[in-house]
Design an enzyme around this catalytic site. Structure first.
Site, short mmCIF file in Angstrom:
data_model
loop_
_atom_site.label_atom_id
_atom_site.label_comp_id
_atom_site.label_asym_id
_atom_site.label_seq_id
_atom_site.Cartn_x
_atom_site.Cartn_y
_atom_site.Cartn_z
N SER A 400 5.61 -2.52 -6.30
CA SER A 400 4.96 -1.27 -6.73
C SER A 400 3.56 -1.07 -6.16
CB SER A 400 4.90 -1.23 -8.26
OG SER A 400 6.19 -1.10 -8.80
N LYS A 547 -3.74 -1.95 -8.49
CA LYS A 547 -2.32 -1.66 -8.73
C LYS A 547 -1.55 -2.96 -8.76
CE LYS A 547 1.19 0.88 -9.49
NZ LYS A 547 1.72 -0.25 -10.29
N THR A 548 -0.73 -3.12 -9.78
CA THR A 548 0.13 -4.30 -9.89
C THR A 548 1.44 -4.06 -9.15
OG1 THR A 548 1.09 -3.48 -11.94
CG2 THR A 548 -0.84 -4.92 -12.12
N GLY A 549 2.16 -5.13 -8.99
CA GLY A 549 3.49 -5.07 -8.39
C GLY A 549 4.29 -6.28 -8.80
#
Length: 615
Positions: A400, A547-549
């Site tokens: 993501s 932003k995480t993923g």
């Protein structure tokens, strides 16, 4: 690597820079001594010490590496034992490591980290020893003063018969001990006179006393104290001792010059004879006092020669300006040429370790529990790598974190309008792996919740050709948006455990382009993407956009690994005019508590304020 390791490494680097600066200062002062009169300039020697100390301290200050012109030194991890989980530092390791795994941070510390901590401990012990010696010297002086006899009527001593009335006399104590006449005490000056001084000729006594009173009038006690303090702080630097000794030498020459100014040659010879006689009578001097006999046998001949035929003072202000410019140049060079430290794991060394249950996976295999861990930070403006820990050049799925790129595409193309438009309803058949995705979604909630189906709507409306062109223009990872072989899903799933892969270092390069706005996009694309990026302000004032993923590891047979996940957290931190881009990647064990990316973010943010303060 723990904050203590980072501090010790920075301290080691500062110590090396201090030694290099000391060598440069000593070379400059050696050149200056070739000119007549420079040896008697107190300021030259004290400023030389101050320059070396400044070169030491400035490396320890936050943000000093921004002034450096050389690239960082990448230090390979060469520890004997490899960890059983991905390498991490500080709180990150604690958050990511299972309870039954040995301490990652401890096993990953290299010989250099141990050496740096050993040097820091050695410095503190040496500093304590140096302070103890000063305290012992102080006790000796106060003991002599207490054992002596206070002279209340100075006119009863021949040495004060010609003392100038303009100079207030300090407390005078006569001591029956083989010492040199000496002045000590920063706040309560006291003059110790040996009893044997009365055996000298009256004229010699007067000149010796005048020598000590001249020290008091010139403020030499404070100059001496500053020199001793600087030498004590940098006790390990031999050039600081040499500079301090020359400062003492300059003070003695200055007093000799003032006392003998205008005196006939016969008195000069008597003064030199008194110096020789005093040297034969005294046992030793104390470096925390200004002693008339503060001269060694090796320098006696040079001092007597200068007494009999004094050197002229340097002519004009140009000489002092030139020496000051030289010292400033040495300080600037010591900082600009001081490399920063970056840390990385040596993959070849890791691969050479004996095979265990944890290391049986091939290094770099996506399914290996020890294959991947990286923390990387870089200055957004210059691109200078500030932190590089782990295997940061290994490409994996962006998951993501790719939504940052999709957002730029969507706003640049006009598919996305603002923070809340378009608002799209959830439909049956959309990806609904998380319950929060089964709801109407707009750009803000999409990026916050990493809603896969919303990103798929954007990329589908772009079309394959335009999507591929954006990825190429962004120079994003391996540029491969073909998707899974034979499934024709590149437009909708290439960034989720599929063909598109990117390394943490490539993430930094992409994020720098976003922060600097170097991509061929409209201003609105940048502005709106920043506005919907999850953000928060740290306690130390840095504003973080990140932003995480999270993505599953794909095994060789195409199945998802049920035990391991990739966890990403990427973005940038801004404070004032400075921005730092970061990428944190960890191959984590699956846990029921949530997504790997969320755990990586939480651990990284706990560690981030201390990291930013140290950069």
């Amino acid at each position: 690597m723990s904050p203590l390791d980072l501090l010790a490494l920075r301290f080691l680097l500062a110590s090396c820079g201090c030694l290099a600066a000391g060598l440069g200062v000593w070379a400059l002062t050696a050149l200056c001594r070739r000119f007549a009169g420079f040896a008697a300039q107190r300021s030259l020697w004290l400023l030389g010490q101050a320059t070396v100390l400044a070169a030491f301290l400035v490396v320890l200050l936050p943000h000093s590496e921004r002034l450096r012109m050389v690239p960082p030194i990448e230090l390979a991890e060469t520890s004997q034992a490899r960890p059983a989980v991905p390498s991490a530092t500080g709180p990150l390791a604690a958050a990511a490591a299972p309870a039954n795994v040995p301490n990652v941070e401890q096993s990953q510390r290299s010989w250099l980290a141990y050496g740096a901590q050993a040097w820091l401990l050695m410095y503190l012990l040496g500093l304590a020893y140096s302070i103890t010696k000063l305290w012992h010297a102080r006790r000796i002086l106060h003991g002599l003063s207490a054992a002596g006899c206070r002279l209340h009527a100075l006119d009863q001593h021949d040495g004060f018969a010609g003392a100038p009335t303009r100079t207030p006399a300090p407390a005078v104590v006569e001591v029956d001990a083989p010492i040199s006449p000496m002045l000590f005490g920063l706040f309560r000056p006291r003059l110790l006179l040996p009893l044997h001084l009365r055996s000298f000729a009256a004229a010699q006594q007067q000149m010796i006393v005048e020598h000590e009173l001249t020290h008091l009038r010139r403020g030499d006690l404070y100059w001496m104290g500053a020199g001793i303090l600087l030498q004590t702080l940098l006790w390990f630097n031999p050039f600081m001792r040499l500079l301090r000794e020359n400062l003492s030498w300059a003070q003695e020459l200055g007093c000799d010059r003032d006392v003998l100014r205008g005196r006939p040659q016969a008195q000069r010879k008597a003064y030199a004879a008194a110096l020789v006689a005093q040297l034969t009578l005294q046992h030793r001097t104390v470096k925390t006092a200004l002693a008339f006999g503060g001269v060694s046998a090796s320098t006696l001949a040079a001092r007597i020669a200068l007494i009999r035929r004094p050197a002229a003072a340097p002519r004009g202000p140009w000489a002092r300006c030139a020496s000051l410019a030289g010292l400033l140049g040495i300080f600037a060079a010591s900082l600009a040429l001081q490399p920063a430290l970056a840390w990385r794991i040596d993959a070849s060394a890791a691969a050479a370790q004996p095979t265990t249950e944890a290391s049986a996976w091939p290094l770099g295999d996506a399914a290996s529990p020890t294959a991947l861990s990286c923390t990387a930070l870089a200055d957004a403006a210059s691109g200078q790598r500030l932190v590089l820990e782990g295997q940061c050049d290994e490409r994996v799925t962006p998951a993501s974190t790719f939504n940052i790129a999709v957002s730029l595409m969507g706003y640049d193309s006009g598919i996305l309008s603002d923070q809340h438009a378009p608002s799209l309803p959830f439909k049956k058949g959309y990806a609904d792996w998380n319950p929060s995705w089964r709801a109407t979604t707009d750009p803000s909630s999409w990026l916050k919740n990493s809603v896969v189906w919303y990103a798929q709507q954007v990329t589908s409306r772009l079309g394959a050709a335009r999507f591929q062109r954006y990825v190429a223009d962004f120079n994003y990872g391996n540029h491969d948006v073909s998707g899974d072989a034979g499934k024709d899903n590149g437009l909708t799933l290439s960034w989720v455990s599929s063909s598109l892969k990117i390394s943490p270092l490539e993430q930094l390069a992409f994020l720098r382009s976003v922060v600097k706005r170097d991509l061929p996009l409209t201003a609105k694309a940048y502005d709106m993407t920043v506005s919907i990026m999850p953000s928060q302000t740290l306690a130390n004032g840095w504003e973080v956009h990140g932003k995480t993923g999270t993505a599953a590891v794909v095994l060789a047979d195409g199945r998802d690994d049920q035990k391991h996940q990739y966890g990403w957290y990427v973005g940038w931190a801004t404070k004032g005019q400075r921005s730092i881009v970061f990428a944190r990647l960890l191959l984590d064990r699956r846990q029921a508590s949530g997504a790997a990316g969320t755990r990586v973010k939480a651990a990284f943010l706990r560690d981030l304020p201390a990291r930013l303060d140290a950069l």
